[in-house]
Design a protein around this motif. Structure first.
Motif, PDB file in Angstrom:
ATOM      1  N   UNK A  90       0.838  -1.194   0.000  1.00  0.00           N
ATOM      2  CA  UNK A  90       0.000   0.000   0.000  1.00  0.00           C
ATOM      3  C   UNK A  90       0.873   1.243   0.000  1.00  0.00           C
ATOM      4  N   UNK A  91       0.238   2.388  -0.057  1.00  0.00           N
ATOM      5  CA  UNK A  91       0.945   3.662  -0.066  1.00  0.00           C
ATOM      6  C   UNK A  91       0.378   4.539   1.039  1.00  0.00           C
ATOM      7  N   UNK A  92       1.277   5.155   1.812  1.00  0.00           N
ATOM      8  CA  UNK A  92       0.894   6.052   2.887  1.00  0.00           C
ATOM      9  C   UNK A  92       1.070   7.478   2.382  1.00  0.00           C
ATOM     10  N   UNK A  93       0.081   8.303   2.639  1.00  0.00           N
ATOM     11  CA  UNK A  93       0.126   9.709   2.223  1.00  0.00           C
ATOM     12  C   UNK A  93      -0.316  10.546   3.417  1.00  0.00           C
ATOM     13  N   UNK A  94       0.276  11.739   3.550  1.00  0.00           N
ATOM     14  CA  UNK A  94      -0.104  12.600   4.664  1.00  0.00           C
ATOM     15  C   UNK A  94      -0.282  14.031   4.203  1.00  0.00           C
ATOM     16  N   UNK A  95      -1.173  14.733   4.895  1.00  0.00           N
ATOM     17  CA  UNK A  95      -1.465  16.112   4.559  1.00  0.00           C
ATOM     18  C   UNK A  95      -2.777  16.549   5.175  1.00  0.00           C
ATOM     19  N   UNK A  96      -3.298  17.681   4.722  1.00  0.00           N
ATOM     20  CA  UNK A  96      -4.571  18.168   5.259  1.00  0.00           C
ATOM     21  C   UNK A  96      -5.744  17.311   4.765  1.00  0.00           C
ATOM     22  N   UNK A  97      -6.739  17.115   5.630  1.00  0.00           N
ATOM     23  CA  UNK A  97      -7.876  16.260   5.257  1.00  0.00           C
ATOM     24  C   UNK A  97      -8.583  16.700   3.976  1.00  0.00           C
ATOM     25  N   UNK A  98      -8.673  18.004   3.758  1.00  0.00           N
ATOM     26  CA  UNK A  98      -9.388  18.474   2.566  1.00  0.00           C
ATOM     27  C   UNK A  98      -8.659  18.116   1.270  1.00  0.00           C
ATOM     28  N   UNK A  99      -7.392  17.710   1.370  1.00  0.00           N
ATOM     29  CA  UNK A  99      -6.662  17.213   0.188  1.00  0.00           C
ATOM     30  C   UNK A  99      -6.622  15.686   0.164  1.00  0.00           C
ATOM     31  N   UNK A 100      -6.579  15.072   1.338  1.00  0.00           N
ATOM     32  CA  UNK A 100      -6.469  13.611   1.410  1.00  0.00           C
ATOM     33  C   UNK A 100      -7.738  12.923   0.911  1.00  0.00           C
ATOM     34  N   UNK A 101      -8.915  13.356   1.381  1.00  0.00           N
ATOM     35  CA  UNK A 101     -10.161  12.664   1.009  1.00  0.00           C
ATOM     36  C   UNK A 101     -10.392  12.631  -0.500  1.00  0.00           C
ATOM     37  N   UNK A 102     -10.284  13.758  -1.209  1.00  0.00           N
ATOM     38  CA  UNK A 102     -10.477  13.683  -2.668  1.00  0.00           C
ATOM     39  C   UNK A 102      -9.382  12.854  -3.351  1.00  0.00           C
ATOM     40  N   UNK A 103      -8.175  12.889  -2.781  1.00  0.00           N
ATOM     41  CA  UNK A 103      -7.081  12.106  -3.358  1.00  0.00           C
ATOM     42  C   UNK A 103      -7.394  10.612  -3.289  1.00  0.00           C
ATOM     43  N   UNK A 104      -7.920  10.140  -2.170  1.00  0.00           N
ATOM     44  CA  UNK A 104      -8.247   8.725  -2.032  1.00  0.00           C
ATOM     45  C   UNK A 104      -9.264   8.288  -3.095  1.00  0.00           C
TER      46      UNK A 104
END
Length: 145
Positions: A90-104
């Motif tokens: 898998x891949x781990x990504x970190x940042x602000x939630x407003x960027x993470x959710x659409x990215x997923x």
């Protein structure tokens, strides 16, 4: 043939199982503070989220490129500009939630757009209501050589 009362018993059991869920939902709705309208909602500064996503497209790739559909998902993460680490599962990504959710969502969709017939995405998300929050480095530093 099933016993005639089976379906009635099954419906009764399902109704009993759903009562606690309805009670919790009602209690949560009453306790929840009023939400700001989307036009006035401003993300809290400094909020941090860590997410891990594993995409399992079928097929995983093509005869010429064994992991084509998975690579398409990773390319979306690379293009996001967020900090990430690719791992074997898998891949781990970190940042602000407003960027993470659409990215997923975009990562999942990328496998389908790359030609996968179907995709299963396994997602783990960790976030904090307070500013900051641990980073991947904070969590694994002592285990790295």
């Amino acid at each position: 043939m099933a016993h005639p009362s089976f379906s009635r018993l099954r419906r009764f059991r399902l109704a009993l199982l759903s009562l606690p869920l309805l009670a919790c939902t009602a209690a949560w709705a009453q306790a929840a503070p009023p939400q700001a309208s989307p036009a006035t909602a401003v993300p809290a500064p400094g909020r941090h989220m860590i997410a891990e996503i594993q995409v399992i497209p079928r097929p995983a790739g093509t005869a010429d490129d064994r992991y084509k559909h998975v690579d398409a998902a990773i390319a979306v993460i690379q293009a996001s500009g967020l900090r990430y680490e690719v791992h074997g599962m898998g891949t781990v990504v970190e940042g602000p939630p407003e960027k993470i959710w659409p990215l997923l969502q975009a990562v999942h969709q990328a496998t389908l757009e790359a030609g996968a017939e179907r995709t299963l995405s396994l997602i783990k998300v960790s976030g904090s209501a307070q500013a900051g929050g641990p980073s991947v480095d904070d969590l694994v530093r002592k285990f790295r050589k």
